[in-house]
Each structure stands twice: as C-alpha cells, then as structure tokens.
Design a protein around this motif. Structure first.
Motif, PDB file in Angstrom:
ATOM      1  N   PHE A 221       0.833  -1.030  -0.052  1.00  0.00           N
ATOM      2  CA  PHE A 221       0.055  -0.044   0.144  1.00  0.00           C
ATOM      3  C   PHE A 221       0.933   1.047   0.035  1.00  0.00           C
ATOM      4  CE2 PHE A 221      -2.524   3.407   1.842  1.00  0.00           C
ATOM      5  CZ  PHE A 221      -3.819   3.091   1.220  1.00  0.00           C
ATOM      6  N   SER A 222       1.996   1.030   0.538  1.00  0.00           N
ATOM      7  CA  SER A 222       3.079   2.381   0.902  1.00  0.00           C
ATOM      8  C   SER A 222       3.889   2.471  -0.563  1.00  0.00           C
ATOM      9  CB  SER A 222       3.803   2.206   1.992  1.00  0.00           C
ATOM     10  OG  SER A 222       5.001   3.198   1.935  1.00  0.00           O
ATOM     11  N   ILE A 223       4.295   1.217  -0.827  1.00  0.00           N
ATOM     12  CA  ILE A 223       5.289   1.316  -2.127  1.00  0.00           C
ATOM     13  C   ILE A 223       4.386   1.298  -3.383  1.00  0.00           C
ATOM     14  CG2 ILE A 223       6.812  -0.328  -3.593  1.00  0.00           C
ATOM     15  CD1 ILE A 223       7.709  -1.253  -0.499  1.00  0.00           C
ATOM     16  N   GLN A 224       3.344   0.989  -3.516  1.00  0.00           N
ATOM     17  CA  GLN A 224       2.620   0.774  -4.815  1.00  0.00           C
ATOM     18  C   GLN A 224       3.276   0.282  -5.885  1.00  0.00           C
ATOM     19  OE1 GLN A 224       0.757   4.362  -5.699  1.00  0.00           O
ATOM     20  NE2 GLN A 224      -0.222   4.705  -3.473  1.00  0.00           N
ATOM     21  N   PRO A 225       3.647  -1.040  -5.820  1.00  0.00           N
ATOM     22  CA  PRO A 225       4.434  -1.579  -6.900  1.00  0.00           C
ATOM     23  C   PRO A 225       3.495  -1.926  -8.201  1.00  0.00           C
ATOM     24  CG  PRO A 225       3.817  -3.425  -5.190  1.00  0.00           C
ATOM     25  CD  PRO A 225       3.530  -2.004  -4.671  1.00  0.00           C
ATOM     26  N   ASP A 226       4.427  -1.996  -9.154  1.00  0.00           N
ATOM     27  CA  ASP A 226       3.659  -2.527 -10.346  1.00  0.00           C
ATOM     28  C   ASP A 226       3.579  -4.096 -10.490  1.00  0.00           C
ATOM     29  OD1 ASP A 226       3.128  -0.031 -11.882  1.00  0.00           O
ATOM     30  OD2 ASP A 226       5.551   0.143 -11.637  1.00  0.00           O
ATOM     31  N   LEU A 227       4.564  -4.847  -9.647  1.00  0.00           N
ATOM     32  CA  LEU A 227       4.780  -6.286  -9.643  1.00  0.00           C
ATOM     33  C   LEU A 227       5.004  -6.603  -8.241  1.00  0.00           C
ATOM     34  CD1 LEU A 227       6.747  -7.308 -12.704  1.00  0.00           C
ATOM     35  CD2 LEU A 227       4.221  -7.407 -12.608  1.00  0.00           C
ATOM     36  N   ALA A 228       4.525  -7.455  -7.871  1.00  0.00           N
ATOM     37  CA  ALA A 228       4.976  -7.894  -6.427  1.00  0.00           C
ATOM     38  C   ALA A 228       5.104  -9.530  -6.097  1.00  0.00           C
ATOM     39  CB  ALA A 228       3.736  -7.617  -5.177  1.00  0.00           C
ATOM     40  N   ILE A 229       6.527  -9.941  -5.676  1.00  0.00           N
ATOM     41  CA  ILE A 229       6.562 -11.126  -5.596  1.00  0.00           C
ATOM     42  C   ILE A 229       6.717 -11.505  -3.959  1.00  0.00           C
ATOM     43  CG2 ILE A 229       8.471 -13.198  -5.794  1.00  0.00           C
ATOM     44  CD1 ILE A 229       9.272 -11.473  -8.064  1.00  0.00           C
ATOM     45  N   ALA A 230       5.808 -12.635  -3.595  1.00  0.00           N
ATOM     46  CA  ALA A 230       6.024 -13.101  -2.197  1.00  0.00           C
ATOM     47  C   ALA A 230       6.844 -14.186  -2.108  1.00  0.00           C
ATOM     48  CB  ALA A 230       4.639 -13.426  -1.412  1.00  0.00           C
ATOM     49  N   ILE A 231       7.814 -14.187  -1.264  1.00  0.00           N
ATOM     50  CA  ILE A 231       9.151 -15.288  -1.020  1.00  0.00           C
ATOM     51  C   ILE A 231       8.570 -15.696   0.143  1.00  0.00           C
ATOM     52  CG2 ILE A 231      11.410 -16.034  -1.487  1.00  0.00           C
ATOM     53  CD1 ILE A 231      10.476 -12.359  -2.335  1.00  0.00           C
ATOM     54  N   ASP A 232       8.421 -17.307   0.310  1.00  0.00           N
ATOM     55  CA  ASP A 232       8.292 -17.879   1.522  1.00  0.00           C
ATOM     56  C   ASP A 232       8.647 -19.196   1.344  1.00  0.00           C
ATOM     57  OD1 ASP A 232       7.083 -18.441   3.810  1.00  0.00           O
ATOM     58  OD2 ASP A 232       5.454 -17.043   3.650  1.00  0.00           O
ATOM     59  N   VAL A 233       8.620 -19.940   2.354  1.00  0.00           N
ATOM     60  CA  VAL A 233       8.902 -21.343   2.296  1.00  0.00           C
ATOM     61  C   VAL A 233       7.792 -22.186   1.966  1.00  0.00           C
ATOM     62  CG1 VAL A 233      11.020 -21.284   3.993  1.00  0.00           C
ATOM     63  CG2 VAL A 233       8.562 -21.447   4.726  1.00  0.00           C
ATOM     64  N   THR A 234       7.764 -23.585   1.528  1.00  0.00           N
ATOM     65  CA  THR A 234       6.842 -24.466   1.147  1.00  0.00           C
ATOM     66  C   THR A 234       7.055 -25.591   1.823  1.00  0.00           C
ATOM     67  OG1 THR A 234       5.357 -25.222  -0.365  1.00  0.00           O
ATOM     68  CG2 THR A 234       7.638 -25.050  -1.117  1.00  0.00           C
ATOM     69  N   PHE A 235       6.133 -26.766   1.859  1.00  0.00           N
ATOM     70  CA  PHE A 235       6.341 -27.823   2.607  1.00  0.00           C
ATOM     71  C   PHE A 235       7.308 -28.756   1.473  1.00  0.00           C
ATOM     72  CE2 PHE A 235       2.540 -26.238   4.337  1.00  0.00           C
ATOM     73  CZ  PHE A 235       2.800 -26.536   5.776  1.00  0.00           C
ATOM     74  N   GLY A 236       8.552 -29.298   2.091  1.00  0.00           N
ATOM     75  CA  GLY A 236       9.527 -30.020   1.466  1.00  0.00           C
ATOM     76  C   GLY A 236       9.067 -31.449   1.756  1.00  0.00           C
ATOM     77  N   LYS A 237       9.539 -32.332   0.772  1.00  0.00           N
ATOM     78  CA  LYS A 237       9.119 -33.783   0.729  1.00  0.00           C
ATOM     79  C   LYS A 237      10.148 -34.416   1.860  1.00  0.00           C
ATOM     80  CE  LYS A 237       7.570 -34.302  -4.137  1.00  0.00           C
ATOM     81  NZ  LYS A 237       6.276 -34.892  -3.654  1.00  0.00           N
ATOM     82  N   GLY A 238       9.394 -35.430   2.534  1.00  0.00           N
ATOM     83  CA  GLY A 238      10.168 -36.101   3.777  1.00  0.00           C
ATOM     84  C   GLY A 238       9.341 -36.975   4.077  1.00  0.00           C
TER      85      GLY A 238
END
Length: 355
Positions: A221-238
């Motif tokens: 809301f502050s930055i007002q990007p044209d594109l946004a990427i959320a980088i997070d972890v995801t469930f790994g095989k185990g």
C-alpha cells in the motif's frame, strides 16, 4: 558483492523476532541490506523497506520482493509456583514442544526448558498420548519469587535451538520460516550489484505474517509496486510427506500457480528459469497461498502477484531444514527476472494468458 549466504542465514536464525516483535531481526537485516540498496526505511508497522533504483527513465516500473521476517514462538499466559504456562504465537504442534530449549524474554533473557508432567500423573484419558499445550510448562530453574520479579504474562518465549549443519549443504534450525526467504532476497540484491536493471527494486522484510499479514497489506500500500513477489518457504518432501502438496529439496524454488498468482507473471518467471536452466518446480495453490501474496494481491486496487517457495522440511518446528543451494537459486532467479524485465511488461499483462 559476494554474499556469505550460510553465515547470513545462521545469524538471522539465531535471533528472536516473534510476530509483532521483530526489532531484533530487523536490525540484522538492515545491516545486511544497507550496502546493497540506495535507501532504507522502516514502515509505521515495522517492516523494513530497501530501494535499489533502476537505470531506466522515469517513471520506472517498481517490483516488490517481500519476505516476512517474523517468527513463530510462545507467549506467557500465567505463572504458577514459578512455572510458566504459555500459548502459541503462530501455528505450533504441541507434540514437538516437550524438552525444547527456549529463551524467556522477561525483564532479562532467561534460558529455560519446556517440560511435561510424568505420564502417570496425567488423567486416564491422556495417558500414553502427547499432552496438550495447556499441560506443558516452562521451567527457568529460578525460585518462584525470582520468577515473579522477572517474568510477566505477555512476555515472549523464543526457541533456542542452535543451527545444525547436515551433510550435503543442508541446514537445520528454528525460524527458517521465513528467514530463509529473507536470505534469498539478500542474495538477489547482492547479485544485482553487478547487473543493470531498468526497474526500481523494492525489498521488504515484512512483519506479522504469521498472525495478521500486517506487513503484507501495508508495505505494498505504501510502495505501490507494479509487480509484487511473495517469497516464502513451502512444504518439502520428507517422512510421510510425498504427495503433490510437497516439493523436493534440491530441485530449486517453486513457482506458485493458483488464484493468488497472476498467470502472465507465472508464465514470465517460468520462461526465465527455463531459458537459463535454473531448476524450479510448479506449486499448485488452489486456494489462499498461506503467504503475504494474498494481502499484496488485494490491498488497494490490487497488484499482480507471484509466489516463490523454498522447499523446507519440518515446518513450524525448531529443526526446520533447507538446502542452501535452493535459497541461492531463488535469489538468482529473481535477479535474472529483474534484469530481463521489459519496461512495459506490467502494462501488457492479461489475466487470461495461457500458462
């Protein structure tokens, strides 16, 4: 600039920074990002924002790389005879809590243990089963009167497990969710030091993702990007985790596909990975992605959003395990995407593009 990825990640995962109390980790990330960006600031809610200006003509497109920096943990609820009752901050499985080393953040930091009553002392209905969270206690080893002076309800408790190097470039520790992704953003910023890019790159270490998505809403809301990427972890095989909802460690980041992901953005990121032979996996996300992407996508008028995931085993435990090269590949993929980004790409995006 060459990033010492393992050192940077270990420094972050040795710190607290529970949701809504991120100051300790924000200071360390600030120190890592300061030489890599042109501007550094803190939002009103506490998210860290770094701006690396592009070389294109004004107005330049803006891309936001957002990784949440807050961590799960515990909070003191009551004190009984010197022992601490607690509740969770973020999602926790009580089965993994007994015998864990923790730090109680009272009027001073106190080393402590999570303990459970002997099985024979539990009600008959609980015997032979893992005790629920309300039966667990934190023992500081201090006399009751001393505990009353140093600890109050509402004080935080963080995990104190030291990082552990496993073979093959694997690293285990607490708060890999989501310090691993912050490290990937730092890796991207380091790689951009020697690359020309036309767009402005905003890096955000967001707050409160585990509880409110607060930084996910307020930063874009502050930055007002044209594109946004959320980088997070995801469930790994185990162990016991092998279906389509999990992803192999060592095969690169996941690129999300679902309602939180703009199809044209997904297609473009895949094409860059394929062009450069960067390993990746497609992560099917038929609902809410469980990341800041949801907040970034719907805040204000909405922003075209993508989710990148780093496979991680043993989510929300003190021994979350990642492969360092997956983190490095995630950072490189973002840097390559940014350097190849056309100035008008965001203006040509259509939701109904074929993937």
């Amino acid at each position: 600039m060459t990033l010492e990825l393992e050192k940077h990640l270990k420094e972050m995962i040795c710190l607290p920074g529970l949701s809504a109390n991120e100051a300790p980790i924000r200071d360390v990330i600030s120190a890592a990002w300061r030489p890599l960006v042109d501007e550094l600031s803190t939002s009103r809610l506490g998210s860290l924002h770094g701006l690396r200006r592009g070389s294109g003509s004004e107005p330049r497109p803006r891309i936001l790389l957002a990784a949440h920096m807050d961590a799960i943990g515990l909070m003191v609820t009551t004190i009984d005879g010197g022992f601490l009752h607690f509740t969770e901050v973020g999602g926790l499985d009580p089965r993994i809590l007994p015998c864990q080393r923790v730090t109680v953040h009272g009027r001073k930091d106190i080393p402590a243990l999570i303990v459970q009553p002997a099985d024979r002392l539990l009600p008959a209905s609980m015997k032979g089963n893992p005790p629920p969270m309300d039966r667990l206690l934190v023992d500081t080893g201090l006399p009751a009167a001393e505990v009353e002076k140093l600890v109050r309800p509402g004080d935080l408790i963080s995990f104190a497990q030291a990082p552990l190097n496993l073979t093959g470039g694997m690293l285990a520790g607490h708060t890999m969710d989501n310090r691993a992704s912050v490290a990937a953003v730092t890796q991207c910023l380091a790689e951009l030091q020697t690359r020309k890019h036309g767009c402005d790159v905003w890096a955000a270490a967001t707050v409160q993702e585990e509880e409110t998505l607060g930084g996910g809403f307020t930063s874009p809301f502050s930055i007002q990007p044209d594109l946004a990427i959320a980088i997070d972890v995801t469930f790994g095989k185990g162990p016991g985790a092998g279906d389509y909802r999990t992803h192999a460690l060592g095969k690169g980041p996941t690129i999300g596909w679902g309602p939180n992901v703009h199809p044209a953005f997904h297609k473009k990121m895949k094409s860059v990975a394929e062009e450069l032979d960067i390993p990746f996996q497609v992560e099917i996300m038929p609902r809410h992605s469980g990341t800041d992407a949801y907040a970034m996508q719907v805040v204000g008028a909405g922003y075209p959003t993508l989710v990148l995931g780093i496979p991680l085993r043993y989510m929300h435990t003190p021994v979350e395990t990642v492969l360092l090269k997956d983190i490095a590949r995630t950072g490189r993929l973002m840097a390559e995407f940014i350097t190849r980004l056309e100035p008008d790409f965001h203006k040509t995006m259509r939701w109904d593009v074929e993937s």
